[in-house]
Enzyme design. Structure first.
Site, PDB file in Angstrom:
ATOM      1  N   LYS A  15      19.001  31.442 -26.815  1.00  0.00           N
ATOM      2  CA  LYS A  15      17.718  31.614 -27.498  1.00  0.00           C
ATOM      3  C   LYS A  15      16.704  32.335 -26.612  1.00  0.00           C
ATOM      4  CE  LYS A  15      17.374  27.993 -30.985  1.00  0.00           C
ATOM      5  NZ  LYS A  15      17.120  28.924 -32.079  1.00  0.00           N
ATOM      6  N   LYS A  64      24.854  30.377 -12.093  1.00  0.00           N
ATOM      7  CA  LYS A  64      23.646  29.996 -11.351  1.00  0.00           C
ATOM      8  C   LYS A  64      23.911  29.891  -9.845  1.00  0.00           C
ATOM      9  CE  LYS A  64      21.587  27.638 -15.260  1.00  0.00           C
ATOM     10  NZ  LYS A  64      21.026  26.440 -15.843  1.00  0.00           N
ATOM     11  N   ASP A 100      14.611  25.356 -14.139  1.00  0.00           N
ATOM     12  CA  ASP A 100      15.181  24.238 -14.913  1.00  0.00           C
ATOM     13  C   ASP A 100      14.556  22.917 -14.438  1.00  0.00           C
ATOM     14  OD1 ASP A 100      16.977  25.755 -16.404  1.00  0.00           O
ATOM     15  OD2 ASP A 100      18.583  25.552 -14.937  1.00  0.00           O
ATOM     16  N   TYR A 207      20.966  21.184 -26.237  1.00  0.00           N
ATOM     17  CA  TYR A 207      19.959  21.288 -27.294  1.00  0.00           C
ATOM     18  C   TYR A 207      20.559  21.807 -28.592  1.00  0.00           C
ATOM     19  CZ  TYR A 207      19.863  26.204 -25.861  1.00  0.00           C
ATOM     20  OH  TYR A 207      20.215  27.494 -25.545  1.00  0.00           O
ATOM     21  N   GLY A 227      17.573  18.836 -25.274  1.00  0.00           N
ATOM     22  CA  GLY A 227      17.110  19.686 -24.180  1.00  0.00           C
ATOM     23  C   GLY A 227      16.211  20.832 -24.606  1.00  0.00           C
TER      24      GLY A 227
HETATM   25  P1  NDP Z   1      28.713  21.819 -15.277  1.00  0.00           P
HETATM   26  O1  NDP Z   1      29.941  22.442 -15.847  1.00  0.00           O
HETATM   27  O2  NDP Z   1      28.244  22.252 -13.934  1.00  0.00           O
HETATM   28  O3  NDP Z   1      28.944  20.191 -15.196  1.00  0.00           O
HETATM   29  C1  NDP Z   1      29.507  19.511 -16.239  1.00  0.00           C
HETATM   30  C2  NDP Z   1      29.460  17.990 -16.000  1.00  0.00           C
HETATM   31  O4  NDP Z   1      29.875  17.391 -17.212  1.00  0.00           O
HETATM   32  C3  NDP Z   1      30.394  17.474 -14.906  1.00  0.00           C
HETATM   33  O5  NDP Z   1      29.759  16.407 -14.230  1.00  0.00           O
HETATM   34  C4  NDP Z   1      31.604  16.952 -15.702  1.00  0.00           C
HETATM   35  O6  NDP Z   1      32.280  15.856 -15.102  1.00  0.00           O
HETATM   36  C5  NDP Z   1      30.908  16.458 -16.950  1.00  0.00           C
HETATM   37  N1  NDP Z   1      31.770  16.405 -18.136  1.00  0.00           N
HETATM   38  C6  NDP Z   1      32.279  17.443 -18.832  1.00  0.00           C
HETATM   39  N2  NDP Z   1      32.983  17.000 -19.892  1.00  0.00           N
HETATM   40  C7  NDP Z   1      32.902  15.643 -19.860  1.00  0.00           C
HETATM   41  C8  NDP Z   1      33.442  14.614 -20.684  1.00  0.00           C
HETATM   42  N3  NDP Z   1      34.167  14.885 -21.763  1.00  0.00           N
HETATM   43  N4  NDP Z   1      33.169  13.332 -20.359  1.00  0.00           N
HETATM   44  C9  NDP Z   1      32.412  13.047 -19.271  1.00  0.00           C
HETATM   45  N5  NDP Z   1      31.888  13.975 -18.447  1.00  0.00           N
HETATM   46  C10 NDP Z   1      32.131  15.268 -18.738  1.00  0.00           C
HETATM   47  O7  NDP Z   1      27.584  21.986 -16.384  1.00  0.00           O
HETATM   48  P2  NDP Z   1      26.015  22.207 -16.170  1.00  0.00           P
HETATM   49  O8  NDP Z   1      25.496  21.160 -15.264  1.00  0.00           O
HETATM   50  O9  NDP Z   1      25.728  23.618 -15.846  1.00  0.00           O
HETATM   51  O10 NDP Z   1      25.444  21.976 -17.661  1.00  0.00           O
HETATM   52  C11 NDP Z   1      25.504  20.701 -18.266  1.00  0.00           C
HETATM   53  C12 NDP Z   1      24.805  20.719 -19.620  1.00  0.00           C
HETATM   54  O11 NDP Z   1      23.413  20.918 -19.474  1.00  0.00           O
HETATM   55  C13 NDP Z   1      25.322  21.824 -20.545  1.00  0.00           C
HETATM   56  O12 NDP Z   1      25.527  21.256 -21.818  1.00  0.00           O
HETATM   57  C14 NDP Z   1      24.179  22.819 -20.577  1.00  0.00           C
HETATM   58  O13 NDP Z   1      24.124  23.494 -21.818  1.00  0.00           O
HETATM   59  C15 NDP Z   1      22.966  21.895 -20.405  1.00  0.00           C
HETATM   60  N6  NDP Z   1      21.793  22.613 -19.848  1.00  0.00           N
HETATM   61  C16 NDP Z   1      20.648  22.681 -20.598  1.00  0.00           C
HETATM   62  C17 NDP Z   1      19.516  23.323 -20.120  1.00  0.00           C
HETATM   63  C18 NDP Z   1      18.280  23.374 -20.952  1.00  0.00           C
HETATM   64  O14 NDP Z   1      17.378  24.170 -20.657  1.00  0.00           O
HETATM   65  N7  NDP Z   1      18.165  22.569 -21.976  1.00  0.00           N
HETATM   66  C19 NDP Z   1      19.492  23.982 -18.799  1.00  0.00           C
HETATM   67  C20 NDP Z   1      20.734  23.829 -18.072  1.00  0.00           C
HETATM   68  C21 NDP Z   1      21.843  23.181 -18.614  1.00  0.00           C
HETATM   69  P3  NDP Z   1      33.554  16.061 -14.093  1.00  0.00           P
HETATM   70  O15 NDP Z   1      32.971  16.388 -12.757  1.00  0.00           O
HETATM   71  O16 NDP Z   1      34.229  14.726 -14.123  1.00  0.00           O
HETATM   72  O17 NDP Z   1      34.387  17.156 -14.680  1.00  0.00           O
END
Ligand code: NDP
Length: 263
Positions: A15, A64, A100, A207, A227
């Site tokens: 967006k 990032k 962020d 979001y 979000g």
């Molecule tokens: P990453 O890929 O860096 O991290 C993902 C995390 O999610 C890991 O801790 C992983 O655990 C966990 N995970 C994934 N699938 C599962 C599951 N099925 N069950 C439990 N844990 C799970 O992602 P980001 O940190 O970059 O982004 C995370 C979210 O935040 C995204 O949805 C993104 O869209 C959102 N976001 C929103 C923003 C906004 O402005 N609103 C800004 C930035 C991000 P493990 O280590 O065990 O694999």
């Protein structure tokens, strides 16, 4: 002419072009445009920004950390968490920021919290952990590997199995990508129910949809939001960096950006 872009993969859903272009329109900026770029390979990030002649960029998943690596100067929070989501290009030099983190803090303000539990240990969790450092946040994750970073930086960190669900956290933040396509909760439902019932507020960083996490927060009668506000705020703070040298009406920018969500 000034040109900005959001860069990531995937990018079609972003967006950000709508949000930023709405602000340019509201301010009557004539020669400014914000677009999106699908980048296949992180090695191409720096060249892409230079070759397109961008004045600045927002960097999203999964680049990032590469954005952090290519910057010449970093703000305090991005230097700590190792992730940059906003780059300003000035005289060929890359200035990196993490908006962020302040975007989240502003979004969470309404919940009046003293303690925080962050679910997930990815890039977003890193920026939130440092942004919330004064609240001494606890980070919980499915697997232990990604927790090492948080342990090294002195944060309380646990796997979901180790998490004591009777402990009260005022604010619970879901920064995992669980529920993105699979309808899954990030952790065991009974445990999460107890944690959410004890909380004053819950925020999902995702979001645009009611995730299983938010649906459960609703079932627990815990105030919650997605979000969207975080996204809006990070865009506003990025705009401030892009137009640092320009005087503009902040309220007009914020409300135009907010309004763009209704388009
Ligand atoms: P990453 O890929 O860096 O991290 C993902 C995390 O999610 C890991 O801790 C992983 O655990 C966990 N995970 C994934 N699938 C599962 C599951 N099925 N069950 C439990 N844990 C799970 O992602 P980001 O940190 O970059 O982004 C995370 C979210 O935040 C995204 O949805 C993104 O869209 C959102 N976001 C929103 C923003 C906004 O402005 N609103 C800004 C930035 C991000 P493990 O280590 O065990 O694999």
């Amino acid at each position: 002419m000034k040109l900005f872009a959001v860069i990531g993969k995937p990018i079609a859903h972003s967006k950000s072009p709508l949000i930023h272009n709405s602000a340019y329109k509201a301010l009557g900026f004539k020669n400014v445009c914000y677009t999106r770029v699908l980048l296949e390979n992180e090695c191409e990030l720096k060249n892409t920004i230079l070759n397109l002649g961008l004045d600045g960029a927002n960097i999203t998943v999964p680049y990032k950390e590469e954005a952090y690596r290519i910057c010449d100067e970093l703000d305090e929070i991005s230097a700590k968490c190792g992730a940059v989501n906003t780059i300003v290009v000035k005289n060929g030099k890359f200035y990196g920021y993490n908006t962020d983190a302040p975007g989240f803090i502003m979004a969470a303000d309404e919940y009046k919290y003293k303690s925080v539990l962050i679910l997930g240990a990815g890039g977003t969790a890193k920026s939130l952990a440092f942004a919330l450092q004064d609240k001494n946040p606890t980070i919980a994750n499915r697997s232990s590997q990604r927790l090492d970073f948080f342990k090294e930086h002195g944060f309380g960190s646990l796997t979901y199995d180790e998490l004591d669900s009777s402990k009260k956290y005022d604010l619970v933040v879901n920064s995992t990508s669980a529920g993105l396509g699979d309808g899954a909760l990030p952790m065991d439902k009974d445990k999460l129910t107890q944690i959410l019932k004890n909380a004053n507020g819950a925020i999902d960083c995702m979001y645009g949809k009611i995730t299983p996490f938010l649906a459960l927060a609703n079932e627990c009668y815990t105030l919650n939001k997605d979000g969207k506000d975080m996204l809006l705020n990070q865009a506003f703070f990025a705009f401030e960096k892009f137009f640092e040298d320009v005087k503009f009406d902040k309220e007009a920018v914020y409300s135009a950006m907010k309004e763009s969500f209704n388009i």
